[in-house]
Design a protein around this motif. Structure first.
Motif, PDB file in Angstrom:
ATOM      1  N   SER A  55       0.812  -1.212   0.000  1.00  0.00           N
ATOM      2  CA  SER A  55       0.000   0.000   0.000  1.00  0.00           C
ATOM      3  C   SER A  55       0.843   1.260   0.000  1.00  0.00           C
ATOM      4  CB  SER A  55      -0.894   0.027   1.251  1.00  0.00           C
ATOM      5  OG  SER A  55      -1.736  -1.094   1.284  1.00  0.00           O
ATOM      6  N   VAL A  56       0.290   2.309  -0.581  1.00  0.00           N
ATOM      7  CA  VAL A  56       0.902   3.627  -0.516  1.00  0.00           C
ATOM      8  C   VAL A  56       0.710   4.121   0.910  1.00  0.00           C
ATOM      9  CG1 VAL A  56       0.689   6.014  -1.292  1.00  0.00           C
ATOM     10  CG2 VAL A  56       0.488   4.166  -2.931  1.00  0.00           C
ATOM     11  N   ALA A  57       1.763   4.695   1.469  1.00  0.00           N
ATOM     12  CA  ALA A  57       1.684   5.194   2.846  1.00  0.00           C
ATOM     13  C   ALA A  57       2.368   6.550   2.940  1.00  0.00           C
ATOM     14  CB  ALA A  57       2.352   4.205   3.796  1.00  0.00           C
ATOM     15  N   ARG A  58       1.957   7.301   3.913  1.00  0.00           N
ATOM     16  CA  ARG A  58       2.580   8.581   4.232  1.00  0.00           C
ATOM     17  C   ARG A  58       3.324   8.378   5.559  1.00  0.00           C
ATOM     18  NH1 ARG A  58      -0.363  12.403   0.928  1.00  0.00           N
ATOM     19  NH2 ARG A  58      -0.514  11.236  -0.990  1.00  0.00           N
ATOM     20  N   PRO A  59       4.626   8.103   5.489  1.00  0.00           N
ATOM     21  CA  PRO A  59       5.389   7.792   6.698  1.00  0.00           C
ATOM     22  C   PRO A  59       5.375   8.878   7.772  1.00  0.00           C
ATOM     23  CG  PRO A  59       6.677   7.269   4.756  1.00  0.00           C
ATOM     24  CD  PRO A  59       5.435   7.967   4.288  1.00  0.00           C
ATOM     25  N   CYS A  60       5.017  10.093   7.402  1.00  0.00           N
ATOM     26  CA  CYS A  60       4.959  11.148   8.418  1.00  0.00           C
ATOM     27  C   CYS A  60       3.834  10.902   9.413  1.00  0.00           C
ATOM     28  CB  CYS A  60       4.825  12.531   7.772  1.00  0.00           C
ATOM     29  SG  CYS A  60       3.247  12.843   6.940  1.00  0.00           S
ATOM     30  N   ILE A  61       2.837  10.081   9.027  1.00  0.00           N
ATOM     31  CA  ILE A  61       1.720   9.795   9.937  1.00  0.00           C
ATOM     32  C   ILE A  61       1.592   8.309  10.261  1.00  0.00           C
ATOM     33  CG2 ILE A  61       0.399  11.870   9.376  1.00  0.00           C
ATOM     34  CD1 ILE A  61      -1.332  10.081   7.511  1.00  0.00           C
ATOM     35  N   VAL A  62       2.545   7.496   9.817  1.00  0.00           N
ATOM     36  CA  VAL A  62       2.545   6.064  10.144  1.00  0.00           C
ATOM     37  C   VAL A  62       3.473   5.873  11.334  1.00  0.00           C
ATOM     38  CG1 VAL A  62       3.218   3.768   9.337  1.00  0.00           C
ATOM     39  CG2 VAL A  62       2.097   5.355   7.766  1.00  0.00           C
ATOM     40  N   ARG A  63       2.926   5.365  12.427  1.00  0.00           N
ATOM     41  CA  ARG A  63       3.739   5.102  13.615  1.00  0.00           C
ATOM     42  C   ARG A  63       4.560   3.841  13.400  1.00  0.00           C
ATOM     43  NH1 ARG A  63       0.596   6.162  19.059  1.00  0.00           N
ATOM     44  NH2 ARG A  63       1.594   4.168  19.468  1.00  0.00           N
ATOM     45  N   ILE A  64       5.765   3.832  13.930  1.00  0.00           N
ATOM     46  CA  ILE A  64       6.639   2.668  13.779  1.00  0.00           C
ATOM     47  C   ILE A  64       5.990   1.408  14.343  1.00  0.00           C
ATOM     48  CG2 ILE A  64       7.951   3.129  15.883  1.00  0.00           C
ATOM     49  CD1 ILE A  64      10.404   1.940  14.379  1.00  0.00           C
ATOM     50  N   ASP A  65       5.206   1.530  15.402  1.00  0.00           N
ATOM     51  CA  ASP A  65       4.603   0.344  15.999  1.00  0.00           C
ATOM     52  C   ASP A  65       3.477  -0.253  15.160  1.00  0.00           C
ATOM     53  OD1 ASP A  65       2.595   2.201  16.522  1.00  0.00           O
ATOM     54  OD2 ASP A  65       2.576   1.862  18.687  1.00  0.00           O
ATOM     55  N   SER A  66       3.092   0.429  14.077  1.00  0.00           N
ATOM     56  CA  SER A  66       2.045  -0.102  13.208  1.00  0.00           C
ATOM     57  C   SER A  66       2.590  -0.810  11.969  1.00  0.00           C
ATOM     58  CB  SER A  66       1.094   1.020  12.765  1.00  0.00           C
ATOM     59  OG  SER A  66       1.748   1.885  11.857  1.00  0.00           O
ATOM     60  N   VAL A  67       3.896  -0.767  11.754  1.00  0.00           N
ATOM     61  CA  VAL A  67       4.487  -1.340  10.543  1.00  0.00           C
ATOM     62  C   VAL A  67       4.559  -2.859  10.620  1.00  0.00           C
ATOM     63  CG1 VAL A  67       6.553  -1.411   9.084  1.00  0.00           C
ATOM     64  CG2 VAL A  67       5.768   0.760  10.040  1.00  0.00           C
ATOM     65  N   GLY A  68       4.926  -3.383  11.760  1.00  0.00           N
ATOM     66  CA  GLY A  68       5.030  -4.829  11.930  1.00  0.00           C
ATOM     67  C   GLY A  68       6.040  -5.434  10.967  1.00  0.00           C
ATOM     68  N   ALA A  69       5.671  -6.555  10.362  1.00  0.00           N
ATOM     69  CA  ALA A  69       6.576  -7.282   9.466  1.00  0.00           C
ATOM     70  C   ALA A  69       6.467  -6.821   8.013  1.00  0.00           C
ATOM     71  CB  ALA A  69       6.295  -8.773   9.557  1.00  0.00           C
ATOM     72  N   GLN A  70       5.681  -5.798   7.746  1.00  0.00           N
ATOM     73  CA  GLN A  70       5.501  -5.335   6.371  1.00  0.00           C
ATOM     74  C   GLN A  70       6.792  -4.727   5.822  1.00  0.00           C
ATOM     75  OE1 GLN A  70       1.420  -3.476   5.620  1.00  0.00           O
ATOM     76  NE2 GLN A  70       1.863  -2.979   7.758  1.00  0.00           N
ATOM     77  N   GLU A  71       7.078  -5.021   4.568  1.00  0.00           N
ATOM     78  CA  GLU A  71       8.239  -4.430   3.878  1.00  0.00           C
ATOM     79  C   GLU A  71       7.956  -2.945   3.646  1.00  0.00           C
ATOM     80  OE1 GLU A  71      11.772  -4.201   1.414  1.00  0.00           O
ATOM     81  OE2 GLU A  71      11.015  -6.136   2.070  1.00  0.00           O
ATOM     82  N   VAL A  72       8.952  -2.111   3.885  1.00  0.00           N
ATOM     83  CA  VAL A  72       8.871  -0.684   3.596  1.00  0.00           C
ATOM     84  C   VAL A  72       9.736  -0.428   2.372  1.00  0.00           C
ATOM     85  CG1 VAL A  72       9.354   1.645   4.436  1.00  0.00           C
ATOM     86  CG2 VAL A  72       8.535  -0.110   6.036  1.00  0.00           C
ATOM     87  N   THR A  73       9.157   0.237   1.376  1.00  0.00           N
ATOM     88  CA  THR A  73       9.911   0.576   0.173  1.00  0.00           C
ATOM     89  C   THR A  73       9.864   2.083  -0.011  1.00  0.00           C
ATOM     90  OG1 THR A  73       9.267  -1.530  -0.832  1.00  0.00           O
ATOM     91  CG2 THR A  73      10.215   0.136  -2.295  1.00  0.00           C
ATOM     92  N   THR A  74      11.043   2.661  -0.167  1.00  0.00           N
ATOM     93  CA  THR A  74      11.157   4.082  -0.465  1.00  0.00           C
ATOM     94  C   THR A  74      11.702   4.203  -1.883  1.00  0.00           C
ATOM     95  OG1 THR A  74      13.446   4.307   0.276  1.00  0.00           O
ATOM     96  CG2 THR A  74      11.714   4.528   1.964  1.00  0.00           C
ATOM     97  N   ILE A  75      11.842   5.409  -2.358  1.00  0.00           N
ATOM     98  CA  ILE A  75      12.364   5.606  -3.716  1.00  0.00           C
ATOM     99  C   ILE A  75      13.726   4.959  -3.895  1.00  0.00           C
ATOM    100  CG2 ILE A  75      13.385   7.876  -3.237  1.00  0.00           C
ATOM    101  CD1 ILE A  75      11.910   8.221  -6.311  1.00  0.00           C
ATOM    102  N   GLU A  76      14.500   4.882  -2.832  1.00  0.00           N
ATOM    103  CA  GLU A  76      15.818   4.258  -2.910  1.00  0.00           C
ATOM    104  C   GLU A  76      15.732   2.766  -3.222  1.00  0.00           C
ATOM    105  OE1 GLU A  76      16.405   7.807  -0.136  1.00  0.00           O
ATOM    106  OE2 GLU A  76      14.854   6.303  -0.460  1.00  0.00           O
ATOM    107  N   GLY A  77      14.586   2.165  -2.985  1.00  0.00           N
ATOM    108  CA  GLY A  77      14.423   0.733  -3.200  1.00  0.00           C
ATOM    109  C   GLY A  77      13.810   0.350  -4.540  1.00  0.00           C
ATOM    110  N   LEU A  78      13.571   1.311  -5.417  1.00  0.00           N
ATOM    111  CA  LEU A  78      12.924   1.005  -6.706  1.00  0.00           C
ATOM    112  C   LEU A  78      13.878   0.455  -7.760  1.00  0.00           C
ATOM    113  CD1 LEU A  78      10.395   3.913  -7.341  1.00  0.00           C
ATOM    114  CD2 LEU A  78       9.949   1.624  -6.446  1.00  0.00           C
TER     115      LEU A  78
END
Length: 156
Positions: A55-78
Motif C-alpha cells: 500500500s501507498v503510505a505517508r510515513p509522516c503519519i505512520v507510527r513505527i509500531d504499526s508497521v510490523g513485518a511489512q516491507e517498507v519501500t522508499t524511492i531508494e528501493g525502486l
C-alpha cells in the motif's frame, strides 16, 4: 525503549524507537534514507510517500509500531542495481523534476498506480496524484511520464 525489526528496501534493520515515532523519522534520522521528504507532517502533501506492504503510505503519519513485518519501500528501493525503475526513467526522459522536492513521493504514487492500473487514463492519473503537491507545477510532465512508464511496463 522498544526495539523493532524493520525490512526497508530489502534490508533488515533493528531500531530502538518510541512506539509513537513516525516512520518518516525512523527512515530519515535513524537509517539515513532521505528520499522521503518531510513536507507537511500531517499526510497531506505527499512528499514522504513510500510503500508499506503493498500500500501507498505517508510515513509522516505512520507510527513505527504499526508497521510490523511489512516491507517498507522508499524511492531508494525502486531501482535494480544501476537499472532505474521504468517510472524513474520516465521521469528523467520527460524532464519532470524542477526543484525535485516532491518527486520521490510523486514517483512512489505513480508506481502504485501502475501496479493497479496498467494503462491509466488522464482521470486515473489526476485522481492518484491529487494528494501529491508539486509547488513547481509540473503536473503535465508528470502525466506524460506516467503514460511513458505505463507503455514501458507493458512492453517489458
Amino acid at each position: 525503549m522498544p526495539q523493532y525489526v524493520l525490512k526497508v528496501n530489502g534490508d533488515e534493520h533493528v531500531i530502538d524507537a518510541p512506539n509513537d515515532m513516525p516512520l518518516l523519522y525512523v527512515l530519515r534520522d535513524r537509517l539515513g534514507i532521505t528520499g522521503p521528504k518531510y513536507g507537511c507532517g500531517v499526510g497531506i502533501c505527499g512528499a514522504c510517500t513510500s510503500h508499506v506492504g503493498n500500500s501507498v503510505a505517508r510515513p509522516c503519519i505512520v507510527r513505527i509500531d504499526s508497521v510490523g513485518a511489512q516491507e517498507v519501500t522508499t524511492i531508494e528501493g525502486l531501482a535494480t542495481g544501476d537499472v532505474l525503475h521504468p517510472v524513474q526513467q520516465a521521469w528523467i526522459d520527460e524532464d519532470v523534476a524542477q526543484c525535485g522536492f516532491c518527486q520521490p513521493g510523486q514517483i512512489m504514487t505513480a508506481v502504485a498506480l501502475l501496479a493497479q492500473i496498467a494503462n491509466p487514463t488522464d482521470a486515473d492519473i489526476d485522481a492518484a496524484m491529487s494528494e501529491n503537491v508539486c509547488r513547481c507545477g509540473t503536473y503535465v510532465r508528470i502525466r506524460a511520464a506516467i503514460k511513458r512508464a505505463a507503455a514501458a511496463l507493458q512492453q517489458a
